[in-house]
Structures are given as C-alpha cells and as structure tokens.
Scaffold this motif. Structure first.
Motif, PDB file in Angstrom:
ATOM      1  N   ARG A 236      33.127  72.746  44.509  1.00  0.00           N
ATOM      2  CA  ARG A 236      31.673  72.624  44.340  1.00  0.00           C
ATOM      3  C   ARG A 236      30.958  72.865  45.660  1.00  0.00           C
ATOM      4  O   ARG A 236      31.328  72.306  46.697  1.00  0.00           O
ATOM      5  N   TYR A 237      29.932  73.693  45.586  1.00  0.00           N
ATOM      6  CA  TYR A 237      29.035  73.929  46.715  1.00  0.00           C
ATOM      7  C   TYR A 237      27.694  73.299  46.341  1.00  0.00           C
ATOM      8  O   TYR A 237      26.978  73.816  45.474  1.00  0.00           O
ATOM      9  N   PHE A 238      27.376  72.176  46.962  1.00  0.00           N
ATOM     10  CA  PHE A 238      26.197  71.392  46.589  1.00  0.00           C
ATOM     11  C   PHE A 238      24.914  72.177  46.847  1.00  0.00           C
ATOM     12  O   PHE A 238      24.720  72.762  47.915  1.00  0.00           O
ATOM     13  N   GLY A 239      24.036  72.157  45.832  1.00  0.00           N
ATOM     14  CA  GLY A 239      22.799  72.929  45.933  1.00  0.00           C
ATOM     15  C   GLY A 239      21.559  72.109  46.199  1.00  0.00           C
ATOM     16  O   GLY A 239      20.442  72.634  46.177  1.00  0.00           O
TER      17      GLY A 239
ATOM     18  N   SER B  83      23.870  73.952  42.183  1.00  0.00           N
ATOM     19  CA  SER B  83      25.220  73.754  42.713  1.00  0.00           C
ATOM     20  C   SER B  83      26.131  74.823  42.121  1.00  0.00           C
ATOM     21  O   SER B  83      26.057  75.115  40.921  1.00  0.00           O
TER      22      SER B  83
ATOM     23  N   GLU C  90      26.785  78.362  37.931  1.00  0.00           N
ATOM     24  CA  GLU C  90      25.831  77.564  38.698  1.00  0.00           C
ATOM     25  C   GLU C  90      25.169  76.546  37.786  1.00  0.00           C
ATOM     26  O   GLU C  90      24.760  76.866  36.663  1.00  0.00           O
TER      27      GLU C  90
ATOM     28  N   SER D 137      31.552  71.527  49.474  1.00  0.00           N
ATOM     29  CA  SER D 137      31.212  70.102  49.418  1.00  0.00           C
ATOM     30  C   SER D 137      32.385  69.286  48.892  1.00  0.00           C
ATOM     31  O   SER D 137      32.691  68.206  49.403  1.00  0.00           O
TER      32      SER D 137
END
Length: 206
Positions: free
Chosen positions: A92-95, A18, A14, A46
């Motif tokens: 990627r998982y946008f945070g 993200s 992380e 994302s």
C-alpha cells in the motif's frame, strides 16, 4: 479439487488515493513463500502486508496496519478461493485519506481476491507410489496396463520370483490401476501402496 496459481500475477488498483498493489506467487514451501515476500517488499511503500497458505501451514502480517485489517483478509482471499501453495503480498502506498478499519479490511481483501481471481490456475493432484509384484511372464502385460491407465513406471527390478515394479498413479485412479494389473496377471500379482505425495498437474489451467 485443490488449486494453486500456475505463475506469478500482479494486480493494482487505487482506493481513495491510496494505491494497492497485489503480487501473488506459487510457493511449494514456507521458505519459498518468505523469499517471495522479501523480494517483493518495497521499502518506500507505507505497508507491505502478506499472507500464505501451504498445506496445513499459514502465516500473515499486517506490517503496521491496524491488527486484523490486512494480513488476515489476504489469507481469507486465498482460502475463499480454495487455493493452496500460494503467497500474496499487498503493498500500500498511502494517499493521504484514512480508510478506517473496515475500509482497510475490504481494500486488502478485495485487492488480493481480484489478483487471485485473475491469475491462471492449475490443479494440485494427490499421487500414490505403489509396488506391484508379478511373475516374469507378466512383464509385458504389466507395462501395458500401466500405460493404459495413464500411470507412470518409476522403478523396476527383477528378483528370483519375478518383476517388482514401482508405479506412480493419481490417487483417484489407483483402484482402477489395481484392477487392471490384477486382471493382466490373472489375479496372481501383489499390489501394495508405498507412499503418498502431492504434486502439480503441469499445464492444467482454469
């Protein structure tokens, strides 16, 4: 010495909320690389950025990230570690916090690099297929020389003039095999290189 990864590997971290998930896979062809990319992609993520290098061929994708901030850094991680026949997908998982172009490039490069560093490796070896012709009475000596040199007999036939053997040998051992075969036949054999191929050395990890 050229290396590849011996089995698929996953690494996750992380960065500023993200989540970056890297998956690395050994791919012997571009078709296999793209199959892996399509299989690993998460439509809920994302971005699914990726790169592969297979011999002289390479390709990468930023998948919507700013140009040059994802796919190229992933490819750079593959190349910097001297790897071949490898595909890496970084999802990627946008945070909610933007990283900026430099931050994105470092995130994708670092995630891919750590994934590859942690994966088991094995050598990719170059092999030659050679033909050796000798008299009938040298058959036993030819077999003994091939075995002693760690080469492999892949074909054998007999003609009116004698034995015609097809042998697979690691390229850097070919000259040693040639010398051994000629010594075994007292210089009467004929050694010819037929083809070259690149194969993995199974089970050889680093």
């Amino acid at each position: 010495m050229i290396l590849t990864i011996s089995k698929s590997f996953r690494y996750e971290r992380e960065i500023k909320k993200s989540r970056f998930v890297a998956n690395a896979f050994h791919a012997a062809s571009t078709a296999r690389a793209m199959e892996f990319v399509e299989r690993i992609k998460d439509p809920q993520a994302s971005h699914n950025c990726w790169a592969y290098r297979i011999g002289g061929e390479y390709k990468f994708s930023d998948d919507g990230e700013p140009a040059g901030t994802a796919g190229r850094p992933i490819l750079g991680a593959i190349e910097k570690q001297g790897l071949d026949r490898v595909v890496v997908v970084v999802t990627r998982y946008f945070g909610g916090i933007k990283l900026g172009a430099g931050g994105l490039a470092r995130a994708y490069l670092g995630t891919a690099a750590e994934c590859l560093r942690s994966a088991d490796k094995q050598k990719i070896l170059d092999y030659l297929t050679v033909k050796f012709e000798a008299d009938f009475d040298a058959t036993g000596s030819v077999h003994a020389a091939v075995e002693k040199q760690g080469a492999r007999m892949v074909g054998e036939r007999y003609t009116e003039s004698g034995i015609n053997a097809e042998i697979e040998v690691e390229e850097n051992s070919a000259e040693s095999l040639r010398t051994a075969l000629l010594e075994a036949t007292r210089g009467k054999g004929v050694f010819t290189i037929r083809s070259r191929s690149r194969n993995q050395a199974e089970g050889e990890k680093k």
